[in-house]
Design a protein around this motif. Structure first.
Motif, PDB file in Angstrom:
ATOM      1  N   ASP A 101       0.946  -1.328   0.058  1.00 26.31           N
ATOM      2  CA  ASP A 101       0.099  -0.052   0.029  1.00 26.31           C
ATOM      3  C   ASP A 101       0.909   1.214   0.236  1.00 26.31           C
ATOM      4  OD1 ASP A 101      -2.194  -1.380   0.205  1.00 26.31           O
ATOM      5  OD2 ASP A 101      -2.680  -1.323   2.259  1.00 26.31           O
ATOM      6  N   ASP A 103       0.504   3.908   1.735  1.00 24.47           N
ATOM      7  CA  ASP A 103       1.044   4.455   3.124  1.00 24.47           C
ATOM      8  C   ASP A 103       2.146   4.041   3.736  1.00 24.47           C
ATOM      9  OD1 ASP A 103      -0.384   2.177   3.667  1.00 24.47           O
ATOM     10  OD2 ASP A 103      -1.960   2.977   4.506  1.00 24.47           O
ATOM     11  N   GLN A 105       2.427   1.191   5.596  1.00 23.33           N
ATOM     12  CA  GLN A 105       2.085   0.780   7.030  1.00 23.33           C
ATOM     13  C   GLN A 105       2.724  -0.554   6.987  1.00 23.33           C
ATOM     14  OE1 GLN A 105      -2.410   1.710   6.863  1.00 23.33           O
ATOM     15  NE2 GLN A 105      -1.806   1.747   8.924  1.00 23.33           N
ATOM     16  N   ARG A 203       2.816  -3.811  11.967  1.00 22.89           N
ATOM     17  CA  ARG A 203       2.357  -2.865  11.053  1.00 22.89           C
ATOM     18  C   ARG A 203       2.324  -1.337  11.836  1.00 22.89           C
ATOM     19  NH1 ARG A 203      -1.579  -2.805   6.741  1.00 22.89           N
ATOM     20  NH2 ARG A 203      -3.416  -1.508   6.944  1.00 22.89           N
ATOM     21  N   ARG A 206      -0.392   5.054   9.862  1.00 21.66           N
ATOM     22  CA  ARG A 206      -0.346   5.928   8.656  1.00 21.66           C
ATOM     23  C   ARG A 206       0.287   6.909   9.117  1.00 21.66           C
ATOM     24  NH1 ARG A 206      -2.832   7.158   3.711  1.00 21.66           N
ATOM     25  NH2 ARG A 206      -3.838   5.345   2.821  1.00 21.66           N
TER      26      ARG A 206
END
Ligand code: UDP
Ligand code: MG
Length: 313
Positions: A101, A103, A105, A203, A206
């Motif tokens: 992704d 972002d 993360q 994780r 963001r």
């Protein structure tokens, strides 16, 4: 040496992209320096019909860095399709792909481990989250219920794995044979069947921009996942029908007793027994029809029936 393509779907990510560009560029250079991947490796940004400056940023990044490519979709088609577009596009010009992704993360520091596992003979390497301490309680709870629900309804998925994974070229080739319209990647990838492995990471939160997966989209994804992978919900209807018919027997006994004890109005006994019994019969019938519809549904998907791994002549 293998060409790596990092595929990044982006939707309204103008706040995040400058950070992402730099991090991924550094990571790629680091891997190239370590001789893990070919110097021709690249990052492919897929703009999923963003309404902000996402595409302009990607174009500018592409002009200033030759290891960056951009793919612009004509409209917003959603994360799953945007990612698929990128993967299918990348498969012809690379040997390995990693999807992540925008972002970031997911931890880009496990790229190396993923590539090592690929060299050990794994065609698919799943990125799996260790804990969810950085997510809010609500996000954690809804996400975990999501995996439980999915498994209960028969769509097998890797627990705590989102769409952060490495796939080899041949895994992508097999994947691209799944022409289904209702796309749920996390369900399809395990069907490919090659040797797989997991890497674990924490994780992050963001750092810029906001989540594009509000509860509404998560629910839509869950329903998509369940209904694209299993006809189990239909089977539960048959089950409900059978329970209902069994209950009608109990209702029958109860109604008869009440009838003989003269505690009820005339007509009630026959009514209550018919309601339970007919209700059950109807549910079973609907479920049976559903079984056939389920068969048709699975049939029209035209999924590949097998995947040849090796051949010795
Ligand atoms: N995304 C996309 N199209 C959409 C929605 C999201 O390409 O319609 C991308 C988004 O830019 C990000 C990824 O999908 O790279 C995951 O979205 P997000 O990080 O917002 O989801 P979350 O991590 O909150 O579940
Ligand atoms: Mg995210």
């Amino acid at each position: 040496m293998d060409i790596l393509a990092v595929v990044v779907p982006c939707y309204n990510e103008e706040d995040m992209l400058p950070i992402t560009f730099e991090s991924l560029r550094n990571k790629l250079n680091e891997l190239i320096d370590k001789n893990k991947i070919s110097p021709e490796s690249f990052v492919l940004y897929v703009d999923d019909g963003s309404k902000d400056k996402t595409w302009e940023l990607i174009e500018a990044e592409n002009k200033s860095h030759k290891d960056v490519k951009g793919l612009k979709l004509a409209g917003n088609v959603g994360h799953q399709f945007a990612l698929t577009a990128g993967l299918v596009f990348a498969k012809d010009i690379s040997d390995i792909s990693i999807s992540i992704d925008a972002d970031l993360q997911d931890d880009i520091d496990v790229f190396e481990q993923m590539i090592d596992l690929y060299h050990d003979g794994n065609d698919i390497v799943y990125g799996v989250r260790n804990k969810r301490k950085t997510d809010s309680f609500f996000k954690r709870f809804t996400a975990q219920s999501f995996y439980r629900l999915m498994n209960f309804f028969g769509a097998k998925t890797i627990y705590n794995h989102a769409d952060f994974r490495l796939m080899s070229k041949r895994a992508l080739e097999q994947f691209s044979k799944y022409g289904e319209e209702n796309l749920y990647l996390r369900g399809i990838v395990p069907l490919i069947g090659y040797k797989t492995e997991c890497v674990y990471y924490d994780r992050k939160v963001r750092v810029a921009g906001e989540s594009k997966y509000p509860l509404k989209k998560m629910l839509a994804l869950a329903i998509e996942g369940i209904t694209s992978f299993s006809v189990k919900p239909i089977r539960y209807i048959v089950f409900l029908g059978i329970v209902s018919v069994i209950l009608s027997l109990a209702a029958f006994v109860y109604a008869l007793v009440s009838f003989f004890m003269k505690t009820v109005e005339p007509g009630w006994t026959s009514l209550i027994v018919s309601i339970w019994f007919l209700g059950g019969v109807q549910l079973i019938s609907i479920g049976l029809i559903g079984e056939y519809i389920g068969k048709i549904y699975m049939e029209v998907k035209r999924r590949p029936r097998y995947n040849i791994e090796k051949f010795t002549s």
